[in-house]
Scaffold this active site. Structure first.
Site, PDB file in Angstrom:
ATOM      1  N   HIS A 102     -24.706 -20.193 -19.877  1.00 40.50           N
ATOM      2  CA  HIS A 102     -24.852 -18.564 -20.324  1.00 40.50           C
ATOM      3  C   HIS A 102     -26.084 -18.543 -21.385  1.00 40.50           C
ATOM      4  O   HIS A 102     -26.320 -19.613 -22.270  1.00 40.50           O
ATOM      5  CB  HIS A 102     -23.854 -18.182 -21.320  1.00 40.50           C
ATOM      6  CG  HIS A 102     -22.564 -18.331 -20.634  1.00 40.50           C
ATOM      7  ND1 HIS A 102     -21.550 -19.484 -20.544  1.00 40.50           N
ATOM      8  CD2 HIS A 102     -21.647 -17.358 -19.950  1.00 40.50           C
ATOM      9  CE1 HIS A 102     -20.693 -19.096 -19.795  1.00 40.50           C
ATOM     10  NE2 HIS A 102     -20.455 -17.923 -19.586  1.00 40.50           N
ATOM     11  N   ASP A 105     -25.221 -19.845 -24.839  1.00 39.99           N
ATOM     12  CA  ASP A 105     -24.936 -21.187 -25.027  1.00 39.99           C
ATOM     13  C   ASP A 105     -25.930 -21.761 -25.555  1.00 39.99           C
ATOM     14  O   ASP A 105     -26.139 -22.859 -26.347  1.00 39.99           O
ATOM     15  CB  ASP A 105     -24.478 -21.813 -23.736  1.00 39.99           C
ATOM     16  CG  ASP A 105     -23.302 -21.183 -23.084  1.00 39.99           C
ATOM     17  OD1 ASP A 105     -22.503 -20.664 -23.455  1.00 39.99           O
ATOM     18  OD2 ASP A 105     -23.237 -21.405 -21.723  1.00 39.99           O
ATOM     19  N   GLU A 233     -17.256 -14.082  -9.983  1.00 39.04           N
ATOM     20  CA  GLU A 233     -16.205 -15.101 -10.156  1.00 39.04           C
ATOM     21  C   GLU A 233     -14.916 -14.452 -10.439  1.00 39.04           C
ATOM     22  O   GLU A 233     -14.677 -14.180 -11.546  1.00 39.04           O
ATOM     23  CB  GLU A 233     -16.742 -16.207 -11.159  1.00 39.04           C
ATOM     24  CG  GLU A 233     -15.916 -17.229 -11.493  1.00 39.04           C
ATOM     25  CD  GLU A 233     -16.332 -17.887 -12.593  1.00 39.04           C
ATOM     26  OE1 GLU A 233     -17.733 -18.403 -12.901  1.00 39.04           O
ATOM     27  OE2 GLU A 233     -15.630 -18.583 -13.543  1.00 39.04           O
ATOM     28  N   HIS A 272      -8.654 -20.378 -11.833  1.00 36.74           N
ATOM     29  CA  HIS A 272      -8.611 -18.732 -11.692  1.00 36.74           C
ATOM     30  C   HIS A 272      -7.656 -18.373 -10.669  1.00 36.74           C
ATOM     31  O   HIS A 272      -6.802 -17.664 -10.504  1.00 36.74           O
ATOM     32  CB  HIS A 272      -9.940 -18.185 -11.553  1.00 36.74           C
ATOM     33  CG  HIS A 272     -10.915 -18.420 -12.759  1.00 36.74           C
ATOM     34  ND1 HIS A 272     -12.214 -17.933 -12.894  1.00 36.74           N
ATOM     35  CD2 HIS A 272     -10.660 -18.896 -14.011  1.00 36.74           C
ATOM     36  CE1 HIS A 272     -12.686 -18.093 -14.059  1.00 36.74           C
ATOM     37  NE2 HIS A 272     -11.735 -18.785 -14.550  1.00 36.74           N
ATOM     38  N   ASP A 308      -5.822 -20.640 -18.566  1.00 34.84           N
ATOM     39  CA  ASP A 308      -6.954 -21.222 -17.882  1.00 34.84           C
ATOM     40  C   ASP A 308      -7.210 -22.489 -18.881  1.00 34.84           C
ATOM     41  O   ASP A 308      -8.037 -22.443 -19.707  1.00 34.84           O
ATOM     42  CB  ASP A 308      -7.891 -20.455 -18.066  1.00 34.84           C
ATOM     43  CG  ASP A 308      -9.328 -20.439 -17.347  1.00 34.84           C
ATOM     44  OD1 ASP A 308      -9.204 -21.345 -16.424  1.00 34.84           O
ATOM     45  OD2 ASP A 308     -10.453 -19.886 -17.240  1.00 34.84           O
ATOM     46  N   ASP A 340     -16.644 -26.529 -14.417  1.00 37.30           N
ATOM     47  CA  ASP A 340     -16.256 -25.671 -15.657  1.00 37.30           C
ATOM     48  C   ASP A 340     -14.872 -26.238 -16.057  1.00 37.30           C
ATOM     49  O   ASP A 340     -14.070 -25.433 -15.637  1.00 37.30           O
ATOM     50  CB  ASP A 340     -16.162 -24.096 -15.125  1.00 37.30           C
ATOM     51  CG  ASP A 340     -16.030 -23.014 -16.128  1.00 37.30           C
ATOM     52  OD1 ASP A 340     -16.151 -23.514 -17.265  1.00 37.30           O
ATOM     53  OD2 ASP A 340     -16.204 -21.755 -15.732  1.00 37.30           O
TER      54      ASP A 340
HETATM   55  C1  XLS Z   1     -14.153 -18.275 -17.825  1.00 41.63           C
HETATM   56  C2  XLS Z   1     -15.277 -18.345 -16.742  1.00 41.63           C
HETATM   57  C3  XLS Z   1     -16.643 -18.664 -17.400  1.00 41.63           C
HETATM   58  C4  XLS Z   1     -17.589 -18.458 -16.053  1.00 41.63           C
HETATM   59  C5  XLS Z   1     -18.935 -18.220 -16.619  1.00 41.63           C
HETATM   60  O1  XLS Z   1     -13.101 -18.442 -17.565  1.00 41.63           O
HETATM   61  O2  XLS Z   1     -14.964 -19.560 -15.845  1.00 41.63           O
HETATM   62  O3  XLS Z   1     -16.485 -19.966 -17.886  1.00 41.63           O
HETATM   63  O4  XLS Z   1     -17.633 -19.434 -15.303  1.00 41.63           O
HETATM   64  O5  XLS Z   1     -18.987 -16.947 -17.552  1.00 41.63           O
HETATM   65 NI    NI Z   2     -16.146 -20.420 -14.401  1.00 41.74          NI
HETATM   66 NI    NI Z   3     -12.481 -20.274 -16.187  1.00 39.73          NI
END
Ligand code: XLS
Ligand code: NI
Ligand code: NI
Length: 437
Positions: A102, A105, A233, A272, A308, A340
């Site tokens: 990001h 980051d 996503e 997710h 998560d 991730d």
């Molecule tokens: C959060 C998401 C995030 C995305 C990128 O739960 O997984 O990390 O992958 O913004």
């Molecule tokens: Ni993610």
């Molecule tokens: Ni995530």
């Protein structure tokens, strides 16, 4: 390049499967051909900058535990550059060829976007040099549209037009730097693009604003010649109570409704999917069925806990199911397996970054080999094909191609009284699959 961040760790070696060495690849062999393609090109591993470099492993009840001797905790530019050095040293030693980030980051949020952009440019220039010297490539970039307090009620879906404006300008810059770094994709994850309560939410307007936001990004990508793949996503909640991009099906419906389907593929994240009440293989199967398979955020969760938790994917059986879907979808083109994932709070030493990624890479390597074996065996695919064989006759084809109407179907159905049904043989197939791998 600053002093080595991981001076005691060499490039992770390849070891025998039975080896007792704590750190080494038992299954991942980058050059080994599977179905005629090198393992590394099937798997296209990436490390996530936000977890690897910026996650101190704090939880809601306790502070950060991760030891990061290369990081002085400040947001000075020199610290940002040193951190980038540490990251590229890490991925290189871990044999990972891609990364994701990001904007916030890699460089800090300053008082104004102008100042943030200036510092971002400095760090991006440094990352570009590091990419060139290491050969590591950018899988995808994204903008952090959820951490700053201005995004408390969303970015593209904020009730405040100034917040939408700022978010759009932030994405504009994030697209430019992703393009500058040769990124193969760009991700939208709408963490706060949803609501906490309907009592204060105009859902119609928020959804329309989100669609407009995505159209603006598509238009700008075209204007600057960014040819990378756009991804959405899906995630159902957390930090929102409901997110508009809640699962793959909701994303596809949203994209179709607002004429965005052609511009987007999906980036599926295991944890997710489970938060949405699905399995990750379900989400991948839907992507395959709809031609929207793009990329994967590889992690896993503790299914009974409802958070998560972004754990590293170390279960090769889960990876086998995922790789079966990924291979069936034709494999990755622009996408890849982005970890991730974060270490557990108790795994706070720098070497734990290596253990975690190597465990995930080996689990996927094993999953890839198992999936290829199941495909080579062919019995399960054959079973599924035969299960639908009645559709290959003239009636089935006629229905599929829209040449048969309801009256004709009625004429065929009215007097039918005997049925030829076949067992689904689920348990037999599960046992068969287990016997192959
Ligand atoms: C959060 C998401 C995030 C995305 C990128 O739960 O997984 O990390 O992958 O913004
Ligand atoms: Ni993610
Ligand atoms: Ni995530």
């Amino acid at each position: 390049m600053s002093q080595a961040a991981f001076p005691d760790i060499d490039i992770v070696p390849f070891v025998e499967q039975s080896s007792r060495a704590p750190l080494g690849f038992r299954h991942y062999r980058p050059e080994e051909l599977i179905e005629g393609k090198a393992m590394k090109d099937h798997l296209r591993f990436a490390s996530a900058y936000w977890h690897t470099m910026r996650n101190g492993l704090a939880d809601p009840f306790g502070s950060a535990t991760a030891q990061m001797p290369w990081d002085d905790g400040s947001d000075n530019i020199s610290n940002c550059l040193r951190r980038a050095d540490a990251f590229f040293e890490f991925v290189t030693k871990c044999r990972i060829e891609r990364w994701c980030f990001h904007d916030r980051d890699i460089a800090p949020e300053r008082a104004t976007l102008r100042e943030s952009n200036r510092d971002l440019d400095t760090v991006v220039a440094h990352c570009k040099t590091l990419q060139q010297s290491t050969g590591v490539r950018l899988l995808w970039g994204t903008a952090c549209l959820f951490a700053h307090p201005r995004y408390v009620s969303g970015a593209g879906t904020s009730p405040r037009v100034e917040v939408f404006t700022h978010a759009a300008a932030q994405v504009k810059k994030a697209l430019e730097v992703t393009h500058e770094l040769g990124g193969e994709g760009y991700v939208f994850w709408g963490g706060r693009e949803g609501y906490l309560s309907l009592i204060n939410t105009d859902m119609k307007r928020e959804r329309e604003h989100l669609a407009r936001f995505l159209h603006l990004a598509c238009d700008y990508a075209k204007a600057i010649g960014f040819k990378g793949q756009f991804y959405i996503e899906p995630k159902p909640r957390e930090p929102s109570v409901h997110q508009y991009d809640s699962d793959a099906a909701a994303c596809l419906a949203f994209l179709s409704e607002f004429d965005l389907r052609a511009h987007f593929k999906l980036n599926i994240e295991t944890n997710h999917a489970t938060l949405a009440g699905h399995t990750v293989e379900h989400e991948l199967a839907l992507c395959r069925a709809t031609g929207s398979f793009g990329s994967v955020d590889a992690n896993s969760g503790t299914d009974h806990c409802g958070w998560d938790t972004d754990e590293f994917p170390t279960d090769h059986r889960l990876c086998t199911k995922m790789m079966l879907e990924i291979l069936a979808a034709g494999g990755f083109t622009t996408g890849g397996l982005n970890f991730d994932a974060k270490r557990r709070r108790e795994s706070f030493e720098p070497v734990d970054l290596f253990y975690a990624h190597v465990a995930g890479m080996d689990a996927f390597a094993r999953g890839l080999k198992a999936a290829a074996a199941i495909r080579a065996d062919g019995r399960i695919a054959e079973f599924v094909k035969n299960r639908y064989a009645s559709w290959d006759g003239s009636l089935g084809k006629g229905i599929e191609q829209g040449r048969v109407n309801m009256q004709e179907l009625e004429a065929l159905a009215l007097d039918q009284s005997a049925w030829h049904l076949e067992s689904g043989r689920q348990e037999m197939l599960e046992h068969m699959q287990d016997g192959i791998v």
